[in-house]
Design a protein around this motif. Structure first.
Motif, short mmCIF file in Angstrom:
data_model
loop_
_atom_site.label_atom_id
_atom_site.label_comp_id
_atom_site.label_asym_id
_atom_site.label_seq_id
_atom_site.Cartn_x
_atom_site.Cartn_y
_atom_site.Cartn_z
N GLU A 30 0.87 -1.17 0.00
CA GLU A 30 0.00 0.00 0.00
C GLU A 30 0.90 1.22 0.00
N VAL A 31 0.71 2.13 -0.95
CA VAL A 31 1.62 3.26 -1.13
C VAL A 31 0.88 4.58 -1.01
N LEU A 32 1.34 5.41 -0.07
CA LEU A 32 0.92 6.80 -0.02
C LEU A 32 1.87 7.59 -0.89
N TRP A 33 1.32 8.47 -1.73
CA TRP A 33 2.15 9.15 -2.71
C TRP A 33 1.97 10.65 -2.57
N TYR A 34 3.07 11.33 -2.28
CA TYR A 34 3.01 12.77 -2.05
C TYR A 34 3.95 13.50 -3.01
N ASP A 35 3.49 14.64 -3.47
CA ASP A 35 4.33 15.58 -4.21
C ASP A 35 3.90 16.98 -3.80
N ALA A 36 4.83 17.91 -3.85
CA ALA A 36 4.49 19.29 -3.48
C ALA A 36 3.35 19.83 -4.34
N GLU A 37 3.22 19.29 -5.55
CA GLU A 37 2.11 19.66 -6.44
C GLU A 37 1.15 18.47 -6.50
N PHE A 38 0.01 18.58 -5.86
CA PHE A 38 -0.91 17.45 -5.79
C PHE A 38 -1.35 16.99 -7.18
N ALA A 39 -1.54 17.92 -8.10
CA ALA A 39 -1.95 17.54 -9.46
C ALA A 39 -0.91 16.64 -10.13
N ALA A 40 0.36 16.81 -9.75
CA ALA A 40 1.40 15.96 -10.32
C ALA A 40 1.22 14.51 -9.89
N VAL A 41 0.78 14.29 -8.65
CA VAL A 41 0.52 12.94 -8.18
C VAL A 41 -0.66 12.34 -8.93
N GLU A 42 -1.71 13.13 -9.13
CA GLU A 42 -2.87 12.63 -9.87
C GLU A 42 -2.48 12.21 -11.28
N ARG A 43 -1.66 13.04 -11.93
CA ARG A 43 -1.20 12.68 -13.28
C ARG A 43 -0.31 11.43 -13.23
N ALA A 44 0.51 11.32 -12.20
CA ALA A 44 1.41 10.18 -12.08
C ALA A 44 0.64 8.88 -11.85
N VAL A 45 -0.42 8.93 -11.07
CA VAL A 45 -1.24 7.73 -10.86
C VAL A 45 -1.83 7.27 -12.19
N GLN A 46 -2.30 8.21 -13.00
CA GLN A 46 -2.83 7.86 -14.32
C GLN A 46 -1.73 7.26 -15.21
N ALA A 47 -0.52 7.83 -15.13
CA ALA A 47 0.58 7.33 -15.94
C ALA A 47 0.95 5.90 -15.56
N VAL A 48 0.99 5.61 -14.25
CA VAL A 48 1.28 4.25 -13.81
C VAL A 48 0.17 3.31 -14.27
N GLY A 49 -1.07 3.76 -14.17
CA GLY A 49 -2.19 2.93 -14.63
C GLY A 49 -2.07 2.58 -16.10
N LYS A 50 -1.65 3.54 -16.92
CA LYS A 50 -1.50 3.29 -18.36
C LYS A 50 -0.36 2.30 -18.63
N ARG A 51 0.71 2.42 -17.85
CA ARG A 51 1.81 1.47 -18.05
C ARG A 51 1.38 0.06 -17.66
N LEU A 52 0.61 -0.04 -16.61
CA LEU A 52 0.12 -1.36 -16.22
C LEU A 52 -0.88 -1.90 -17.24
N GLU A 53 -1.65 -1.01 -17.86
CA GLU A 53 -2.56 -1.45 -18.94
C GLU A 53 -1.78 -2.07 -20.09
N ARG A 54 -0.63 -1.50 -20.40
CA ARG A 54 0.18 -2.06 -21.49
C ARG A 54 0.68 -3.45 -21.12
N LEU A 55 0.96 -3.67 -19.83
CA LEU A 55 1.37 -5.00 -19.40
C LEU A 55 0.22 -6.00 -19.53
N VAL A 56 -0.99 -5.53 -19.31
CA VAL A 56 -2.16 -6.39 -19.51
C VAL A 56 -2.30 -6.75 -20.98
N GLU A 57 -2.11 -5.76 -21.84
CA GLU A 57 -2.21 -6.01 -23.29
C GLU A 57 -1.16 -7.01 -23.77
N LYS A 58 -0.01 -7.00 -23.10
CA LYS A 58 1.07 -7.93 -23.48
C LYS A 58 0.94 -9.29 -22.80
#
Length: 549
Positions: A30-58
């Motif tokens: 379980e990971v708590l994720w902090y950045d000084a810019e909260f929007a950057a964390v939200e974008r990063a969560v989406q980016a990780v999700g997309k990378r994991l989606e590519r692993l599902v596709e493969k």
């Protein structure tokens, strides 16, 4: 580190933060994720999700596993939300003052037994922890980029890091499916300290106009067994990033000449040619325009045209690391003759630096020097590992690179990881060697199924000097107890994708041969860069002794 599962935090939502977060949730944390810019964390969560989606596709991950992993990522709006975690991994900007401020703030928030880990690749862990009330809980966890793909993590102990903390962190890294190596807080840690010669020696060879970047890359790949050459690799990394690390390590070692940065690379960075990300580096990566007056190098290595094989080959003395060559010649159908060297190894030791005739026009040299011999003369050095020669009918005498500049009538050939498997061999003729003799030398290796590249008369060629310097820095690191020999070799194999760990490689080649190459280089460049470490010379024994003893 079982308690880490109950709460891990990542601070920083950039490239490294994303990679580390992905590794952690993929391992069930379980990971708590902090950045000084909260929007950057939200974008990063989406980016990780997309990378994991590519692993599902493969087919590497199921949809349920992907959803569960993303569900374990929790963005944090305030740093205080990290109060209950047991480990914080920091991956913010690479500035010491920023990291120090962050850890000082965290110390007022997290519990006393929470570990504070920095993912720095070049800053001192000791310095980052210096202002903490409890510096014993601070250490380095250096993940390599991209963290989800690369297996190595350096577990770095600062001057005051508690050994129990190091072991807890190492256990966590292992539980992530990563390879953990422990090291002391030294400039560059393990990989970035020991690996500097891989870049530096090739850049120096280029600066001396011994060969083009593409040729040096090809020789290091196809003869040395490295996965990528240093020019193409630094174009991928980014010239600014690689040069900054080199300069940081050099400055941290008080400008030790063994770590001197490359002026050519510095100029490349100053010109804005940063590699793939700018479209131009050492090579052209497809951009239509670059800085004025700075043409990118061709990616095609210089290769000798087909030449006839020699009628026969005479083997004189011990070829050392190239001892398999006569067998390969025989398998290729070349007539091979052997001429026993005059004098035994014991005679060489007994006579010390007695002189013997050198090649025509070269005068006399002591056995303690290079020990060159001319046609019809067999030098005492030929009884030493790697001191033997291959005599060709047309007048060329071939010798394995030994750190010296080739002198007529010699043509030096470079070291290979495996002469049977190598697909390219580099030659370096002495001044005065005829074109016909060089073609005959090329024809010999072409008959063995190798492509041939010709370098300028570069001391130590490129593979030999690179491997010797890697072994030297590795032995120095091990001797100074930066890490164990096993961890050093593991780090360079896993973190830098080297075909051998440098100490393992030195053992296979023979430590004496490695020291001999370095001493030859030191004679040509007497500024201390190539002077062999005392920790390496102390390993030296005749034959191929175990370099790790």
């Amino acid at each position: 580190m079982e308690d880490a599962v109950r709460g891990v935090a990542v601070v920083g939502a950039g490239t490294m933060g994303q990679g580390i977060a992905q590794v952690l949730v993929g391992a069930g944390h379980e990971v708590l994720w902090y950045d000084a810019e909260f929007a950057a964390v939200e974008r990063a969560v989406q980016a990780v999700g997309k990378r994991l989606e590519r692993l599902v596709e493969k087919g590497r991950l199921s949809e349920a596993e992907r959803a569960a992993a993303v569900g374990r990522l929790t963005p944090a709006r305030e740093l205080v939300e990290l109060a209950d975690v047991r480990l914080v991994v920091e991956a913010i900007v690479e500035r010491a003052e920023a990291k120090e401020r962050l850890f000082a703030a965290l110390e007022d928030i997290v519990a006393a037994d929470c570990l504070l880990a920095t993912n720095t690749s070049s800053l001192s862990v000791t310095a980052v922890a210096g202002g903490l009330r409890h510096p014993g809980r601070c250490l380095g966890l250096h993940f390599f980029n991209p963290a989800p793909l690369l297996p190595l993590v350096e577990v770095v102990s600062g001057f005051r890091t508690d050994p129990v903390v190091t072991e807890r962190a190492r256990g966590l890294v292992t539980s992530l499916g990563k390879t953990a190596v422990r090291c002391a807080d030294t400039p560059g840690f393990l990989v970035n300290r020991v690996a500097r010669p891989f870049y530096a020696e090739a850049f120096r060879a280029y600066e001396e106009r011994a060969a083009t970047p593409a040729t040096l890359d090809a020789v290091l790949r196809e003869s040395g067994g490295f996965r990528m050459g240093p020019f193409e690799l630094t174009d991928l990394i980014g010239q600014d990033v690689n040069e900054a690390v080199t300069r940081s390590v050099w400055e941290a070692f008080f400008q030790d000449p063994k770590f001197t940065p490359s002026l050519a690379q510095c100029r490349l960075v100053q010109s804005g040619r940063l590699g793939r990300k700018s479209g131009h580096g050492w090579y052209d990566h497809g951009e239509t325009a670059g800085p004025a007056g700075a043409a990118a190098a061709s990616s095609i290595p210089d290769t000798v045209p087909s030449a006839p094989a020699p009628r026969s080959v005479t083997v004189r003395g011990d070829l050392g690391p190239a001892a398999v060559l006569p067998a390969l010649m025989a398998e290729a159908g070349l007539p091979v003759r052997y001429s026993a060297a005059c004098g035994s190894t014991s005679e060489v030791a007994r006579h010390g630096a007695a002189t013997h005739p050198g090649p025509p026009g070269a005068g006399s040299r002591g056995i303690a020097g290079r020990g060159d011999v001319g046609p019809g003369q067999v030098g005492a050095e030929e009884t030493l590992p790697g001191g033997g020669v291959l005599e060709l009918p047309g007048g060329a005498w071939l010798r394995l690179a030994d750190g010296s500049v080739p002198e007529s009538p010699y043509v030096h050939f470079d070291l290979a990881l495996d002469y049977r498997q190598a697909t390219r061999i580099a030659l370096a003729p002495a001044e005065g060697v005829s074109e016909g003799a060089l073609r005959e030398a090329a024809g010999l290796f072409q008959a063995l199924g190798k492509q041939v590249s010709v370098l300028g008369p570069l001391p130590g060629m490129i593979v030999a000097r690179t491997v010797a310097m890697l072994a030297d820095l590795a032995a120095d690191a091990e001797g100074r107890q930066v890490a164990t020999a096993e961890d050093i070799d593991t780090a360079l194999r896993s973190g830098a994708n080297y075909p051998r760990g440098p100490l393992e490689w030195a053992a296979e080649l023979g430590v004496d041969w490695v020291v001999r190459v370095l001493r030859g280089l030191h004679a040509e460049y007497p500024n201390g860069r190539y002077a062999p470490s005392r920790f390496l010379t102390r390993r030296g024994t005749t034959g191929r002794a175990d370099a790790r003893r």
